[in-house]
Design a protein around this motif. Structure first.
Motif, mmCIF file in Angstrom:
data_model
loop_
_atom_site.group_PDB
_atom_site.id
_atom_site.type_symbol
_atom_site.label_atom_id
_atom_site.label_comp_id
_atom_site.label_asym_id
_atom_site.label_seq_id
_atom_site.Cartn_x
_atom_site.Cartn_y
_atom_site.Cartn_z
ATOM 1 N N ILE A 12 21.176 32.706 13.767
ATOM 2 C CA ILE A 12 23.117 33.347 12.745
ATOM 3 C C ILE A 12 23.725 32.117 12.835
ATOM 4 C CG2 ILE A 12 24.898 34.920 12.054
ATOM 5 C CD1 ILE A 12 22.782 37.518 13.730
ATOM 6 N N THR A 13 24.035 31.673 12.066
ATOM 7 C CA THR A 13 25.574 31.086 11.290
ATOM 8 C C THR A 13 26.566 32.346 10.902
ATOM 9 O OG1 THR A 13 24.408 29.358 11.200
ATOM 10 C CG2 THR A 13 26.136 29.246 9.988
ATOM 11 N N PRO A 14 28.150 32.351 11.665
ATOM 12 C CA PRO A 14 29.008 32.639 11.277
ATOM 13 C C PRO A 14 30.076 32.147 10.296
ATOM 14 C CG PRO A 14 29.142 33.314 13.419
ATOM 15 C CD PRO A 14 27.637 32.080 13.310
ATOM 16 N N LYS A 15 30.244 33.020 9.435
ATOM 17 C CA LYS A 15 30.884 32.791 7.483
ATOM 18 C C LYS A 15 31.871 32.110 8.500
ATOM 19 C CE LYS A 15 32.657 34.282 3.868
ATOM 20 N NZ LYS A 15 31.765 32.739 2.455
ATOM 21 N N LEU A 16 31.995 30.728 7.760
ATOM 22 C CA LEU A 16 33.376 29.969 7.605
ATOM 23 C C LEU A 16 34.432 30.072 7.438
ATOM 24 C CD1 LEU A 16 30.934 25.988 8.369
ATOM 25 C CD2 LEU A 16 32.215 27.553 10.359
ATOM 26 N N PRO A 17 35.686 29.560 7.555
ATOM 27 C CA PRO A 17 36.799 30.043 6.384
ATOM 28 C C PRO A 17 36.564 28.872 5.505
ATOM 29 C CG PRO A 17 37.637 28.614 8.961
ATOM 30 C CD PRO A 17 35.970 28.395 8.865
ATOM 31 N N PRO A 18 37.057 29.559 4.525
ATOM 32 C CA PRO A 18 37.429 28.161 3.514
ATOM 33 C C PRO A 18 37.838 26.860 3.893
ATOM 34 C CG PRO A 18 38.289 30.323 2.611
ATOM 35 C CD PRO A 18 37.731 30.680 4.202
ATOM 36 N N CYS A 19 37.613 25.463 3.656
ATOM 37 C CA CYS A 19 37.603 24.558 3.880
ATOM 38 C C CYS A 19 37.907 23.638 2.458
ATOM 39 C CB CYS A 19 37.524 24.181 5.175
ATOM 40 S SG CYS A 19 36.096 22.959 4.943
ATOM 41 N N ILE A 20 38.316 22.177 2.757
ATOM 42 C CA ILE A 20 38.311 21.500 1.492
ATOM 43 C C ILE A 20 36.822 21.622 1.614
ATOM 44 C CG2 ILE A 20 38.869 19.671 3.068
ATOM 45 C CD1 ILE A 20 40.815 20.373 0.658
ATOM 46 N N TRP A 21 36.283 20.936 2.461
ATOM 47 C CA TRP A 21 35.125 21.397 2.220
ATOM 48 C C TRP A 21 33.472 22.119 1.744
ATOM 49 C CZ3 TRP A 21 35.584 16.330 0.591
ATOM 50 C CH2 TRP A 21 36.618 15.307 2.126
ATOM 51 N N GLY A 22 34.240 22.967 1.345
ATOM 52 C CA GLY A 22 33.078 24.228 1.784
ATOM 53 C C GLY A 22 33.111 24.597 -0.077
ATOM 54 N N LEU A 23 33.444 24.087 -1.253
ATOM 55 C CA LEU A 23 33.576 24.197 -2.121
ATOM 56 C C LEU A 23 33.242 25.780 -2.643
ATOM 57 C CD1 LEU A 23 31.051 20.828 -3.175
ATOM 58 C CD2 LEU A 23 33.890 21.166 -3.760
ATOM 59 N N GLU A 24 33.792 26.497 -1.723
ATOM 60 C CA GLU A 24 33.802 27.940 -1.778
ATOM 61 C C GLU A 24 34.060 28.288 -2.845
ATOM 62 O OE1 GLU A 24 33.994 28.270 2.874
ATOM 63 O OE2 GLU A 24 35.758 26.536 1.109
ATOM 64 N N TYR A 25 34.695 27.849 -3.565
ATOM 65 C CA TYR A 25 36.130 28.316 -5.195
ATOM 66 C C TYR A 25 35.312 27.619 -6.058
ATOM 67 C CZ TYR A 25 39.451 29.631 -2.246
ATOM 68 O OH TYR A 25 39.743 30.452 -1.133
ATOM 69 N N ALA A 26 34.132 27.083 -6.153
ATOM 70 C CA ALA A 26 33.127 26.180 -7.653
ATOM 71 C C ALA A 26 32.246 26.599 -7.176
ATOM 72 C CB ALA A 26 33.155 25.171 -7.118
ATOM 73 N N VAL A 27 31.171 27.660 -6.580
ATOM 74 C CA VAL A 27 30.494 27.854 -6.595
ATOM 75 C C VAL A 27 29.777 28.918 -8.377
ATOM 76 C CG1 VAL A 27 30.304 27.964 -4.068
ATOM 77 C CG2 VAL A 27 30.537 29.643 -5.109
ATOM 78 N N SER A 28 30.571 29.438 -8.224
ATOM 79 C CA SER A 28 30.751 30.153 -9.250
ATOM 80 C C SER A 28 30.371 29.436 -10.736
ATOM 81 C CB SER A 28 31.586 31.182 -10.231
ATOM 82 O OG SER A 28 31.936 30.696 -10.046
ATOM 83 N N TYR A 29 30.334 27.702 -10.157
ATOM 84 C CA TYR A 29 30.198 26.930 -11.835
ATOM 85 C C TYR A 29 29.486 26.207 -10.957
ATOM 86 C CZ TYR A 29 35.229 29.161 -12.976
ATOM 87 O OH TYR A 29 35.850 30.254 -13.040
ATOM 88 N N THR A 30 28.674 25.818 -10.157
ATOM 89 C CA THR A 30 27.642 25.052 -9.390
ATOM 90 C C THR A 30 26.497 25.619 -9.505
ATOM 91 O OG1 THR A 30 28.222 25.480 -7.698
ATOM 92 C CG2 THR A 30 29.868 23.375 -8.170
ATOM 93 N N GLY A 31 26.252 26.554 -9.318
ATOM 94 C CA GLY A 31 24.326 27.372 -9.665
ATOM 95 C C GLY A 31 24.125 27.354 -7.560
ATOM 96 N N PHE A 32 25.189 26.928 -7.043
ATOM 97 C CA PHE A 32 25.063 27.186 -5.619
ATOM 98 C C PHE A 32 25.590 27.660 -4.864
ATOM 99 C CE2 PHE A 32 27.025 23.565 -5.719
ATOM 100 C CZ PHE A 32 28.011 23.456 -4.721
ATOM 101 N N LYS A 33 25.265 28.271 -3.265
ATOM 102 C CA LYS A 33 26.408 29.632 -3.105
ATOM 103 C C LYS A 33 27.096 28.465 -2.029
ATOM 104 C CE LYS A 33 23.211 33.633 -3.773
ATOM 105 N NZ LYS A 33 21.903 34.301 -2.843
#
Length: 529
Positions: A12-33
């Protein structure tokens, strides 16, 4: 063990905090998770004997806390950050309560074993390629230990083939390969040499190319080489790049690549030409500071000995490469003027993507030892931005100055200016290897970008988008693919800055400098060189 033909291991890899490289806030526009796959656990999975069944769960792309029939649960902690440590704790507690043998390893265990020890049945320190097979052998005999420590560095010739087949590659924005471990430099703040040493150890090139092919077969068109310093072994990397060039020349749709490297690469024209021809399109460089005194202080000798940092960056860009930079504020030689100096340097350099962080002292690093001896380690509490007491400004001035710097760096105008500067510095490069495969996924990504930038009530956002595209096309129309890629990334950059950096972090208290801190809140990924 449960009644199955084979015993089972769950990584298991635990969830990482949002960071500049994670692109978490762009995933709904990019097609990946999530941007990057969990290279640590897919590598560990590769060393597990065929006598075991293996399952992988990555909390960055889905839930991980639900029942399993696995006998052993291995948790790989990555960051000393309160959010990530909370996830490590919650996951470990859940599976221990379910009666599983819980193991914890990774950077969290290496840098802060005292935190991990109460959470697990078995603690792994050091690299795991040798100790995991030994543990499983001991487990089968009913005599496994509660602590395995790998002191000597592993032979990378024996590194396993990562189990890419155990993840859904389409969940991620890129493939990831580690070719080497270790870095020859001695930066005071860096934990890489603590964990991996200063000698650069490399995988056989034939094995690396097998991994490149595996990611291509899995549908990825871009691969990140996650080495902490990709150019640390020049003869090796040059031969690898020649193999990648041959590989791409045989493809209708060449792969593109990115990596992390040190700025001294600017002095090697042969290396830069090979990177260009191998279709390396983005390279991240840890510059840290435009001040020579700060670079000298932190033993960043490769940067300190670079006469003109901006000119070195322009040289790299001239080979058709987009360059990003890592910067740090809070060195002993920094004062309140450093924030404007950093801004001016970043704009002049044309760094398309920028990571600006406050100085952090990581356990076991020389910086940690120096700050502890000086009584300057701050007692960590949630929200504390840096665990180092600065010399030439207050902690509040350091945090507020960095906050303003980040806001300025990721304004529409500043981001556009840096991208266009990088593009101009390519001196007419025509992107000959950009022959992307048209697919439903790529169409949906373009549609997501248009939805965010064009179908919006925010007039400034819409204006920024059209200006970015127009000015990029004026310089080089064939850069369109990368203009769109960086616009997708910018969705995340801007959102991340506004959500996480525009707050006043926890104020200091009078006795902070007298207490020894818990793990530093490491919110960003480490960077190279």
């Amino acid at each position: 063990m449960t009644a199955r033909s084979k015993p089972k291991v769950l990584f298991i890899t635990p969830k990482l905090p949002p960071c500049i490289w994670g692109l978490e806030y762009a995933v709904s526009y990019t097609g990946f998770k999530y941007l990057s796959p969990p290279i640590g656990i897919i590598t560990l999975a590769g060393i597990i004997s065929p006598d075991y069944e293996v399952e992988l769960r990555d909390e960055n792309v889905g839930d991980v806390i639900y029942p399993t029939d696995a006998d052993i649960v291995g948790i790989s902690g990555q960051l000393l950050h309160f959010y990530h440590l909370d996830r490590v704790t919650a996951i470990a507690n859940y599976f221990r309560a379910a009666g599983k043998t819980v193991c914890i390893g990774g950077p969290v265990a290496n840098l802060n074993p005292d935190f991990c020890r109460p959470l697990c049945d078995v603690l792994f320190e050091g690299e795991g390629e040798y100790t995991w097979p030994q543990f499983l052998k001991d487990y089968e005999s009913g005599e496994h230990k509660d602590h395995y420590q790998q002191i000597e560095k592993i032979d990378m010739c024996k590194a396993p083939m990562p189990r890419i087949d155990l993840i859904r590659a389409s969940d991620y924005g890129q493939g990831m390969i580690q070719t080497t471990r270790g870095c020859p430099f001695t930066c005071e703040f860096c934990d890489i040499i603590v964990m991996y040493g200063r000698k650069v150890r490399a995988k056989p090139i034939e094995r690396v190319m097998q991994e490149v092919q595996a990611w291509a077969d899995a549908g990825q068109d871009h691969i990140m080489f996650s080495d902490d310093n990709f150019v640390g072994n020049r003869p090796y990397v040059k031969q690898l790049l020649r193999e990648i060039i041959t590989f791409n020349n045989q493809r209708k749709h060449p792969l593109s690549f990115s990596t992390q490297a040190s700025i001294d690469m600017a002095k090697d024209p042969e290396l830069l030409a090979l990177l260009r021809d191998a279709n390396f399109k983005a390279i991240f460089i840890g510059v840290e500071s435009p001040r020579k005194a700060s670079l000298q202080e932190t033993l960043k000798v490769q940067n300190w000995h670079t006469h003109d940092l901006v000119e070195a960056i322009r040289t790299i860009q001239s080979y058709g490469i987009f360059v990003g930079g890592g910067m740090i504020v809070g060195f002993d030689n920094d004062d309140k003027d450093i924030f404007q100096e950093q801004y001016e340097f970043l704009q002049a350099s044309g760094f398309v993507f920028v990571q600006v962080t406050l100085l952090q002292a990581m356990p076991k690093t020389p910086l940690w030892d120096r700050m502890k001896a000086a009584g300057r380690l701050l007692d960590y509490r949630e929200g504390l931005a840096s665990n180092v007491l600065p010399l030439n400004m207050t902690h509040e001035e350091l945090v507020s100055g960095c906050t303003k710097l980040l806001r300025d760096v990721y304004s529409y105008e500043a981001f556009t200016e840096r991208y266009l500067t990088n593009l101009r510095n390519m001196n007419g490069y025509k992107f000959p290897n950009d022959r992307p495969k048209r697919s439903l996924k790529s169409i949906l990504r373009c549609a997501g970008l248009l939805r965010y930038y064009v179908l919006t009530k925010d007039k400034e956002r819409r204006k920024f988008f059209f200006n970015f595209i127009r000015e990029s096309n004026k310089i080089e129309p064939k850069a369109w693919k990368w203009a769109l890629r960086f616009l997708a990334h910018y969705i995340h950059y801007r959102e991340y800055i506004y959500r996480h950096c525009f707050v006043l972090f926890a104020p200091l208290v009078a006795d902070d400098a007298e207490t020894e801190m818990a793990p530093a809140p490491k919110a960003e990924l480490r960077h190279a060189g």
